[in-house]
Design an enzyme around this catalytic site. Sequence first.
Site, PDB file in Angstrom:
ATOM      1  CE  LYS A   1      -1.912   2.945   1.866  1.00 40.41           C
ATOM      2  NZ  LYS A   1      -1.708   4.432   1.652  1.00 40.41           N
TER       3      LYS A   1
ATOM      4  CD  GLU B   1      12.955   1.097   9.797  1.00 40.45           C
ATOM      5  OE1 GLU B   1      13.372   2.101  10.400  1.00 40.45           O
ATOM      6  OE2 GLU B   1      13.438  -0.041   9.893  1.00 40.45           O
TER       7      GLU B   1
ATOM      8  CB  CYS C   1      12.969   9.349   8.272  1.00 40.71           C
ATOM      9  SG  CYS C   1      14.058   8.094   7.148  1.00 40.71           S
TER      10      CYS C   1
ATOM     11  CD  GLU D   1       9.488  13.451  11.472  1.00 42.69           C
ATOM     12  OE1 GLU D   1       8.078  12.862  11.542  1.00 42.69           O
ATOM     13  OE2 GLU D   1      10.333  12.698  11.162  1.00 42.69           O
TER      14      GLU D   1
HETATM   15  P1  NAD Z   1       2.303   8.554   7.415  1.00 41.34           P
HETATM   16  O1  NAD Z   1       2.391   7.851   8.776  1.00 41.34           O
HETATM   17  O2  NAD Z   1       1.108   9.617   7.171  1.00 41.34           O
HETATM   18  O3  NAD Z   1       2.007   7.562   6.248  1.00 41.34           O
HETATM   19  C1  NAD Z   1       2.644   6.323   5.967  1.00 41.34           C
HETATM   20  C2  NAD Z   1       1.943   5.075   5.296  1.00 41.34           C
HETATM   21  O4  NAD Z   1       0.886   4.781   5.964  1.00 41.34           O
HETATM   22  C3  NAD Z   1       0.905   5.842   4.006  1.00 41.34           C
HETATM   23  O5  NAD Z   1       0.986   4.825   2.948  1.00 41.34           O
HETATM   24  C4  NAD Z   1      -0.384   6.160   4.618  1.00 41.34           C
HETATM   25  O6  NAD Z   1      -1.556   5.913   3.780  1.00 41.34           O
HETATM   26  C5  NAD Z   1      -0.375   5.047   5.423  1.00 41.34           C
HETATM   27  N1  NAD Z   1      -1.491   4.930   6.654  1.00 41.34           N
HETATM   28  C6  NAD Z   1      -1.769   6.135   7.119  1.00 41.34           C
HETATM   29  N2  NAD Z   1      -2.797   5.951   8.286  1.00 41.34           N
HETATM   30  C7  NAD Z   1      -2.833   4.541   8.102  1.00 41.34           C
HETATM   31  C8  NAD Z   1      -3.420   3.750   9.084  1.00 41.34           C
HETATM   32  N3  NAD Z   1      -4.323   4.277  10.145  1.00 41.34           N
HETATM   33  N4  NAD Z   1      -3.312   2.400   8.962  1.00 41.34           N
HETATM   34  C9  NAD Z   1      -2.421   1.863   7.942  1.00 41.34           C
HETATM   35  N5  NAD Z   1      -1.885   2.802   7.112  1.00 41.34           N
HETATM   36  C10 NAD Z   1      -1.883   3.945   7.249  1.00 41.34           C
HETATM   37  O7  NAD Z   1       3.338   9.174   6.964  1.00 41.34           O
HETATM   38  P2  NAD Z   1       3.944   9.967   5.806  1.00 41.34           P
HETATM   39  O8  NAD Z   1       3.510  11.337   6.195  1.00 41.34           O
HETATM   40  O9  NAD Z   1       3.555   9.426   4.669  1.00 41.34           O
HETATM   41  O10 NAD Z   1       5.523  10.112   5.707  1.00 41.34           O
HETATM   42  C11 NAD Z   1       6.291  10.910   6.541  1.00 41.34           C
HETATM   43  C12 NAD Z   1       6.719  10.259   7.878  1.00 41.34           C
HETATM   44  O11 NAD Z   1       7.415   8.961   7.565  1.00 41.34           O
HETATM   45  C13 NAD Z   1       7.614  10.941   8.793  1.00 41.34           C
HETATM   46  O12 NAD Z   1       7.450  10.950  10.006  1.00 41.34           O
HETATM   47  C14 NAD Z   1       9.051  10.314   8.440  1.00 41.34           C
HETATM   48  O13 NAD Z   1       9.963  10.749   9.431  1.00 41.34           O
HETATM   49  C15 NAD Z   1       8.623   8.773   8.384  1.00 41.34           C
HETATM   50  N6  NAD Z   1       9.680   8.286   7.677  1.00 41.34           N
HETATM   51  C16 NAD Z   1      10.421   7.190   8.518  1.00 41.34           C
HETATM   52  C17 NAD Z   1      11.493   6.686   7.760  1.00 41.34           C
HETATM   53  C18 NAD Z   1      12.460   5.819   8.485  1.00 41.34           C
HETATM   54  O14 NAD Z   1      13.097   4.832   7.893  1.00 41.34           O
HETATM   55  N7  NAD Z   1      12.504   5.643   9.869  1.00 41.34           N
HETATM   56  C19 NAD Z   1      11.877   6.872   6.295  1.00 41.34           C
HETATM   57  C20 NAD Z   1      11.007   7.647   5.748  1.00 41.34           C
HETATM   58  C21 NAD Z   1       9.866   8.345   6.434  1.00 41.34           C
END
Ligand code: NAD
Length: 485
Positions: free
Chosen positions: A174, A249, A283, A386
């Site tokens: 997804k 992550e 990130c 963040e």
């Molecule tokens: P997000 O948590 O909003 O979304 C991530 C994914 O989860 C998307 O595909 C989203 O559609 C899905 N999602 C959202 N709500 C959900 C739910 N209730 N159940 C299941 N899936 C759900 O994050 P984002 O805004 O897309 O990305 C930014 C974040 O990702 C930042 O906090 C960043 O630090 C983090 N990030 C972490 C790493 C790492 O390796 N630690 C790498 C890249 C990004």
Amino acid sequence: MMQTLSNLMDGRLVEPVGGAYLDNIEPATGRAYSRVPDSDERDVNAAVEAAARAFPEWSNAPAEQRCRVMLRMADLIEARLEELARAESIDTGKPLALARTMDIPRAAKNFRFFATAILHEKSELHVTDRQAMNFTLRRPRGVAGAISPWNLPLYLLTWKVAPALATGNTVVAKPSEVTPMTAFMLSGICIEAGLPPGVLNIVHGAGAKAGAALAAHPGVPTISFTGGTRTGAGIAAVAAPMFKKLALELGGKNPNIVFADARVDEAVAVSLRAAYSNQGQICLCGSRILVEAPLYEEFLERFLRGATALKVGDPLEAGTDLGALVSAAHYEKVRSYVRLAREEGGTIACGGEVAPRVSERCAGGYFFMPTVITGLGPQCRTNREEIFGPVVTIQSFRDESEAVELANGTAYGLSATLWTRDLDRAHRVADRVAAGTVWVNCWLVRDLRVPFGGMKQSGVGREGGDEALRFFTEMKNVCVKLVDG
Ligand code: NAD
């Protein structure tokens, strides 16, 4: 006519069952340019069924067979490098050059790395007092769920999909609904490479709907998630009572610690990259810069000079250093943090505002100036939460122990960078900083063999190399009695 994207289901490109779509916005213009399936539980259920049907054959296929098809996928990604990079730049707002040199090549590398790793697999054997031998049998776990974010969409999606497929799992992925285009293009690559139907299924849609249905599905025992800490906590709450295996992550607020003995030219140049690459939406970005007091004024002046020289522009134009933030909502979030920094008493040393119009084409885009905030202490929310945009804070510290205290002063623990020429100190501080990755005199140097992941609220589990191969496999100990005598 707007392009309409499809799900990849059982080897075919299909519409979502409910026929609903979300607009996909180009961040550089603020205009919708394609439609992405707004899939729901029905689509997820069908994808899981397809993946479960494909599992017996794929998991029992010789490693070399899985390897061969995955290498074809890598070749096709490389053959389409320019097309994929352009699509990713339009979809995310990031400079085309970054997509071309980082995201897309790394996506191909992910497939190549894990496809060949399985050809070199070893298993442990323990002999127990000449009575028995124990060997460890590893088997794929079944259907894996891969949920990925928008900041490095193809790279992070393939970082999950590749080890899962290599080890014989089938996958329902997804991708982020905010940046679906390269995952959609990957669907075509799967078909063209001859990946058997159902082995990888890609379901597009909103997190709260399609993502939540995948995380909660009883037929998906393994979930690999990358995204925000709050979303990760929600997924963990759903998955834990079902005893799913989870890799999370999550977010970061990474310290970039500059000691007075650092090579200053290099520290400034790389800290600028660590602050503003991908508009600060990585990130691993170094968003809290900590500078030892004797170097503080000089570092600040040189960093500000560098930050103000960066070009905010159309992501598709050569020479652009920072493109657009990913969405209107995220743009608002970043702006709200700059307001908060002002309320908390911070000084906006540069930036702090939306960028002046970068071009006619990009008049409606989400452009923000590279920003530096000074004068805020470690307790401020600006220094603890963040922001995930082109906004960094710079603080000074007196000595090594204060540097470590400041570095560890947030709930996150994803990565840290140290700048020093003192080797003893580098080892001491690397040991004391709570971060899953510590870079010394460098940033974002990645080796796919090393375990990757965060401490504290930056996540649990490790991806990368052997850790990823282990994550997607079930371990079984087989104990065989040895013949007497
Ligand atoms: P997000 O948590 O909003 O979304 C991530 C994914 O989860 C998307 O595909 C989203 O559609 C899905 N999602 C959202 N709500 C959900 C739910 N209730 N159940 C299941 N899936 C759900 O994050 P984002 O805004 O897309 O990305 C930014 C974040 O990702 C930042 O906090 C960043 O630090 C983090 N990030 C972490 C790493 C790492 O390796 N630690 C790498 C890249 C990004």
